[in-house]
Write a protein that holds these residues in place. Sequence first.
Motif, PDB file in Angstrom:
ATOM      1  N   VAL A  36      -2.934   1.247   4.479  1.00 59.16           N
ATOM      2  CA  VAL A  36      -2.445   2.629   4.485  1.00 59.16           C
ATOM      3  C   VAL A  36      -0.926   2.586   4.491  1.00 59.16           C
ATOM      4  CG1 VAL A  36      -2.317   4.773   5.805  1.00 59.16           C
ATOM      5  CG2 VAL A  36      -4.501   3.581   5.594  1.00 59.16           C
ATOM      6  N   LEU A  37      -0.319   3.272   3.544  1.00 53.96           N
ATOM      7  CA  LEU A  37       1.136   3.340   3.425  1.00 53.96           C
ATOM      8  C   LEU A  37       1.577   4.764   3.691  1.00 53.96           C
ATOM      9  CD1 LEU A  37       3.905   2.154   2.456  1.00 53.96           C
ATOM     10  CD2 LEU A  37       3.255   2.921   0.161  1.00 53.96           C
ATOM     11  N   GLY A  38       2.517   4.943   4.622  1.00 48.98           N
ATOM     12  CA  GLY A  38       3.010   6.285   4.906  1.00 48.98           C
ATOM     13  C   GLY A  38       3.849   6.318   6.173  1.00 48.98           C
ATOM     14  N   ASP A  39       4.036   7.529   6.700  1.00 49.06           N
ATOM     15  CA  ASP A  39       4.742   7.706   7.964  1.00 49.06           C
ATOM     16  C   ASP A  39       3.811   8.421   8.931  1.00 49.06           C
ATOM     17  OD1 ASP A  39       4.782  10.330   7.077  1.00 49.06           O
ATOM     18  OD2 ASP A  39       6.915  10.345   6.607  1.00 49.06           O
ATOM     19  N   ASP A  40       4.361   9.103   9.930  1.00 46.56           N
ATOM     20  CA  ASP A  40       3.519   9.782  10.903  1.00 46.56           C
ATOM     21  C   ASP A  40       2.915  11.071  10.368  1.00 46.56           C
ATOM     22  OD1 ASP A  40       3.955   7.836  12.787  1.00 46.56           O
ATOM     23  OD2 ASP A  40       5.534   8.938  13.848  1.00 46.56           O
ATOM     24  N   THR A  41       3.370  11.533   9.203  1.00 44.92           N
ATOM     25  CA  THR A  41       2.935  12.823   8.669  1.00 44.92           C
ATOM     26  C   THR A  41       1.992  12.692   7.490  1.00 44.92           C
ATOM     27  OG1 THR A  41       5.037  13.808   9.371  1.00 44.92           O
ATOM     28  CG2 THR A  41       3.752  15.017   7.723  1.00 44.92           C
ATOM     29  N   GLU A  42       2.282  11.768   6.562  1.00 47.72           N
ATOM     30  CA  GLU A  42       1.497  11.660   5.340  1.00 47.72           C
ATOM     31  C   GLU A  42       1.311  10.201   4.960  1.00 47.72           C
ATOM     32  OE1 GLU A  42       3.696  13.753   2.344  1.00 47.72           O
ATOM     33  OE2 GLU A  42       5.139  12.130   2.079  1.00 47.72           O
ATOM     34  N   CYS A  43       0.308   9.960   4.124  1.00 43.04           N
ATOM     35  CA  CYS A  43       0.014   8.581   3.745  1.00 43.04           C
ATOM     36  C   CYS A  43      -0.838   8.538   2.479  1.00 43.04           C
ATOM     37  CB  CYS A  43      -0.722   7.850   4.882  1.00 43.04           C
ATOM     38  SG  CYS A  43      -2.351   8.540   5.254  1.00 43.04           S
ATOM     39  N   VAL A  44      -0.933   7.358   1.899  1.00 44.30           N
ATOM     40  CA  VAL A  44      -1.939   7.058   0.886  1.00 44.30           C
ATOM     41  C   VAL A  44      -2.830   5.963   1.451  1.00 44.30           C
ATOM     42  CG1 VAL A  44      -0.572   7.759  -1.117  1.00 44.30           C
ATOM     43  CG2 VAL A  44      -0.440   5.385  -0.295  1.00 44.30           C
ATOM     44  N   VAL A  45      -4.094   5.982   1.045  1.00 43.07           N
ATOM     45  CA  VAL A  45      -5.060   4.961   1.439  1.00 43.07           C
ATOM     46  C   VAL A  45      -5.337   4.090   0.218  1.00 43.07           C
ATOM     47  CG1 VAL A  45      -7.391   4.508   2.287  1.00 43.07           C
ATOM     48  CG2 VAL A  45      -6.103   6.487   3.149  1.00 43.07           C
ATOM     49  N   ILE A  46      -5.240   2.783   0.389  1.00 43.39           N
ATOM     50  CA  ILE A  46      -5.495   1.844  -0.697  1.00 43.39           C
ATOM     51  C   ILE A  46      -6.853   1.199  -0.468  1.00 43.39           C
ATOM     52  CG2 ILE A  46      -4.675  -0.240  -1.854  1.00 43.39           C
ATOM     53  CD1 ILE A  46      -1.823   0.598  -0.986  1.00 43.39           C
ATOM     54  N   ASP A  47      -7.812   1.625  -1.288  1.00 43.31           N
ATOM     55  CA  ASP A  47      -9.217   1.226  -1.258  1.00 43.31           C
ATOM     56  C   ASP A  47      -9.965   1.894  -0.095  1.00 43.31           C
ATOM     57  OD1 ASP A  47      -9.049  -0.208  -3.585  1.00 43.31           O
ATOM     58  OD2 ASP A  47      -8.764  -2.140  -2.591  1.00 43.31           O
ATOM     59  N   ALA A  48     -11.264   2.087  -0.331  1.00 45.40           N
ATOM     60  CA  ALA A  48     -12.101   2.816   0.632  1.00 45.40           C
ATOM     61  C   ALA A  48     -13.454   2.131   0.763  1.00 45.40           C
ATOM     62  CB  ALA A  48     -12.267   4.266   0.185  1.00 45.40           C
ATOM     63  N   PRO A  49     -13.487   0.985   1.437  1.00 44.66           N
ATOM     64  CA  PRO A  49     -14.738   0.236   1.572  1.00 44.66           C
ATOM     65  C   PRO A  49     -15.501   0.534   2.861  1.00 44.66           C
ATOM     66  CG  PRO A  49     -12.885  -1.133   2.239  1.00 44.66           C
ATOM     67  CD  PRO A  49     -12.322   0.216   1.862  1.00 44.66           C
ATOM     68  N   HIS A  50     -16.791   0.631   2.756  1.00 45.20           N
ATOM     69  CA  HIS A  50     -17.754   0.439   3.835  1.00 45.20           C
ATOM     70  C   HIS A  50     -17.783   1.465   4.965  1.00 45.20           C
ATOM     71  CE1 HIS A  50     -17.963  -3.404   1.888  1.00 45.20           C
ATOM     72  NE2 HIS A  50     -16.880  -3.895   2.468  1.00 45.20           N
ATOM     73  N   ASP A  51     -16.663   1.750   5.625  1.00 46.34           N
ATOM     74  CA  ASP A  51     -16.695   2.356   6.955  1.00 46.34           C
ATOM     75  C   ASP A  51     -15.754   3.548   7.040  1.00 46.34           C
ATOM     76  OD1 ASP A  51     -16.541   2.958   9.683  1.00 46.34           O
ATOM     77  OD2 ASP A  51     -16.671   0.864  10.295  1.00 46.34           O
ATOM     78  N   LEU A  52     -16.300   4.749   6.940  1.00 50.48           N
ATOM     79  CA  LEU A  52     -15.474   5.954   6.978  1.00 50.48           C
ATOM     80  C   LEU A  52     -14.757   6.104   8.314  1.00 50.48           C
ATOM     81  CD1 LEU A  52     -14.578   8.612   5.621  1.00 50.48           C
ATOM     82  CD2 LEU A  52     -16.643   9.674   6.581  1.00 50.48           C
TER      83      LEU A  52
END
Length: 209
Positions: free
Chosen positions: A29-45
């Motif tokens: 996860v790349l971002g700060d305390d307010t917003e982010c992007v998630v890189i890949d979404a495997p297995h466990d929500l």
Amino acid sequence: MSARIDHTTTSGTFSLDGQTFEVDNNVWVLGDDTECVVIDAPHDLTAITELIAGRRVVAILATHAHDDHVTIAPELAAATDAPILLHPADLQVWELTHPQRPPEGALREGQLIEIAATHLRVLHTPGHSPGSCCFYVPELGAVFSGDTLFRGGPGATGRSFSDFEVVIESIQESLLTLPAHTAVHPGHGPSTTVGDEKPHLHAWIRRGY
């Protein structure tokens, strides 16, 4: 506040060509305390939403569409109201897992994604799969390599939709040209650096994957 990288690992399975394997996947996860992007979404929500920690998710970026990297991407998109972005060359692979639910957007070579005053650059690195992408963040000296490059060698190419010569070309042209100090954060296993991996290129070619 400047951008940072957060990380967790999830466990599950990878299935392709009629075989299934137990795997551990990195989630970045790349971002700060307010917003982010998630890189890949495997297995466990739950594990991924805990890592997000209530931040606004600008996008869910898929390094590629093998099922262990996108298993819960639609669930995560619904939970965060964030679009899933995937390179179009991997749509055929995506449809093996989510045939009725296409991604919302496309990734392309050279595309810049701004997050937390930081720019993430999309590098199209086919070979492990046709639409595999890496995400380079020069401000942080890091590249998220998916299954294109690991510590010790390139991603596997012995299954459908993959090509060893193409992945080697992608690594040579898009990753080993980055500064040597660049941290390489892969989809599985420990991180490495461009400088640590570059001397082994010819050994990889001789060995084959």
